[in-house]
Enzyme design. Structure first.
Site, short mmCIF file in Angstrom:
data_model
loop_
_atom_site.label_atom_id
_atom_site.label_comp_id
_atom_site.label_asym_id
_atom_site.label_seq_id
_atom_site.Cartn_x
_atom_site.Cartn_y
_atom_site.Cartn_z
N GLU A 1 0.84 -1.19 0.00
CA GLU A 1 0.00 0.00 0.00
C GLU A 1 0.88 1.25 0.00
O GLU A 1 1.83 1.35 0.80
CB GLU A 1 -0.92 -0.01 1.23
CG GLU A 1 -1.64 1.29 1.53
CD GLU A 1 -2.48 1.81 0.38
OE1 GLU A 1 -2.47 3.04 0.16
OE2 GLU A 1 -3.14 0.99 -0.30
N ARG B 1 -17.13 3.17 4.79
CA ARG B 1 -15.93 2.64 4.14
C ARG B 1 -14.83 2.34 5.15
O ARG B 1 -14.12 1.33 5.04
CB ARG B 1 -15.42 3.64 3.10
CG ARG B 1 -16.30 3.73 1.87
CD ARG B 1 -15.81 4.80 0.90
NE ARG B 1 -16.63 4.82 -0.30
CZ ARG B 1 -16.40 4.11 -1.38
NH1 ARG B 1 -15.35 3.30 -1.42
NH2 ARG B 1 -17.19 4.18 -2.43
N TYR C 1 -28.81 7.19 2.85
CA TYR C 1 -28.98 5.94 3.59
C TYR C 1 -28.28 6.07 4.93
O TYR C 1 -27.58 7.06 5.20
CB TYR C 1 -28.47 4.73 2.80
CG TYR C 1 -27.06 4.81 2.23
CD1 TYR C 1 -25.96 4.37 2.97
CD2 TYR C 1 -26.84 5.26 0.94
CE1 TYR C 1 -24.69 4.40 2.44
CE2 TYR C 1 -25.57 5.29 0.39
CZ TYR C 1 -24.49 4.86 1.15
OH TYR C 1 -23.23 4.89 0.62
N ASP D 1 -11.35 -0.61 -9.76
CA ASP D 1 -11.24 0.65 -10.47
C ASP D 1 -10.03 0.72 -11.40
O ASP D 1 -10.00 1.53 -12.32
CB ASP D 1 -11.17 1.82 -9.48
CG ASP D 1 -12.52 2.17 -8.90
OD1 ASP D 1 -13.53 1.62 -9.35
OD2 ASP D 1 -12.56 3.01 -7.96
#
Length: 400
Positions: free
Chosen positions: A35, A109, A217, A295
């Site tokens: 990462e 998330r 939501y 993505d």
């Protein structure tokens, strides 16, 4: 093949990358995740995990944790943004309702990334490396190497690019083809429900209107409201998820809309915004032992709420194709052949929904939303069945 012959490298430690690491470890691979950031953190706000994604997490043993930290909506709704009038409502998560085979969950998330990171860190087959920014790759047929900006490298038998819209690995594989600006910007923020006089309904609710729409939501057991507002604008193309607009700008974009939305905008402490980009389907996702996920290969607009779900599906299918070892390049080509038709169809459906949600003409609104309203009242099963191809899909059936 021996354990040392099944060593995978993953560029990117986001939701797609960590899900892929867990799926590959389950399939017998040792995995190193690299990462670029110095910490596993997720910006943004909420996301929707539809049943097709939750089936993967059920297989990984994570669905209980996700449901506990998320929120199960009562229905999927479409309303008119200015009047608040409901066009249709499709019940979900009802006890007697098992048509899609798994629950529909909303989750922050950051909460999902925490769950995935904890599971990965507890798995002896997975190692996570932070501050490791990918610069490219090399492959020699039997192995592949991930190259880093500091001049170091890591070697393995499989390399997965889960490094997002601006993927370094995709650029090397296919050239630096710019992403396509869609002419839309997105507002996103969360608000504690206790601050709202008129909280959004306990549903996944799309509020449609001329040239714009909003989605509301709930998250974190229903204590937090999530707002996403999409506005057609061509004069601003900022891509940072941490750039803020002003409350006045957000209110102006949704002036005259239902009080529920105005109340959310007023109560928010911060109003983040960024431009929306996507790509046409790529000619390939693979280069020998290197492939792409999420993505990096099929970015999509959020108008089907499937961006994360499709990366999660990718992760399972990829691991299933390579679990037996053997010819890795051939397995990666099978992964692409299996996934590309579905992701391309969802990309197209997401772009089409923008037109459906943003109709400007009152005549066209009546022609589009009127039949939807009648179907919702008289034939609710028909409305629901139009979602079956997305939510009823089960990639985990491939591994049985």
């Amino acid at each position: 093949m021996t354990k040392t012959d099944t060593h995978a490298l993953i560029a990117g430690g986001g939701i797609g990358g960590l899900t892929a690491a867990l799926c590959l470890a389950r399939a017998g691979w040792s995995v190193d995740v690299y990462e670029a950031a110095d910490a596993l953190t997720e910006v943004g706000a909420g996301l929707q995990l539809s049943p097709n994604a939750m089936k993967v997490f059920d297989t990984l043993g994570l669905s209980g944790d996700i449901a506990e930290r998320g929120f199960a909506p009562e229905a999927l709704e479409l309303r008119l943004g200015q009047s608040g009038r409901r066009i249709f409502s499709v019940p979900v998560n009802q006890r007697a309702d098992r048509a899609w085979g798994a629950p529909y969950i909303h989750i922050h998330r950051a909460d999902l990334l925490d769950i995935l990171a904890e599971a990965a860190q507890a798995n002896s087959s997975i190692n996570i490396h932070l501050g490791a920014k990918a610069a490219g790759y090399e492959t020699d047929g039997s192995n592949t190497s991930l190259l880093f900006e500091d001049g170091t490298r890591a070697a393995g038998q499989l390399l997965l690019g889960a490094d997002g819209l601006h993927s370094t690995l995709r650029k090397q594989m296919l050239g630096d083809v710019p992403a396509r600006f869609t002419g839309n910007l997105a507002w996103r923020f969360t608000v504690p429900l206790e601050k709202l006089a008129s909280p959004p309904p306990p549903t996944a609710c799309v509020w449609a209107g001329p040239g714009r729409h909003a989605v509301t939501y709930r998250l974190r057991g229903g204590t937090l409201a999530n707002f996403v507002g999409i506005v057609e604008r061509h004069d601003w193309q900022g891509e940072s998820w941490t750039e803020q607009g002003t409350k006045a700008e957000a209110l102006g974009d949704f002036e005259g809309w239902d009080d529920t939305l105005a109340g959310l905008i007023e109560a928010a402490d911060s109003h983040y915004r960024w431009a929306l980009f996507d790509r046409l389907p790529l000619k390939t996702w693979c280069d020998s032992r290197v492939t792409l996920l999420g993505d990096a290969c099929h970015p999509m607009l959020p108008f089907q709420a499937q961006g994360a779900a499709q990366a999660i599906e990718d992760a399972y299918v990829l691991a299933n194709e390579v679990k037996a070892g053997g010819d890795i390049p051939a397995a990666l080509r099978r992964y692409e052949t299996t996934r590309k038709p579905r992701t391309s169809r969802i990309q197209a459906a997401s772009r089409a929904n923008m037109k459906t949600f943003h109709i400007r003409s009152p005549v066209e609104q009546a022609a589009t939303y009127g039949p939807m309203w009648f179907a919702g009242q008289l034939l609710p099963g028909v409305v629901r069945s139009r979602l079956d191809w997305i939510y009823g899909h089960d990639v985990t059936a491939m591994g049985r």
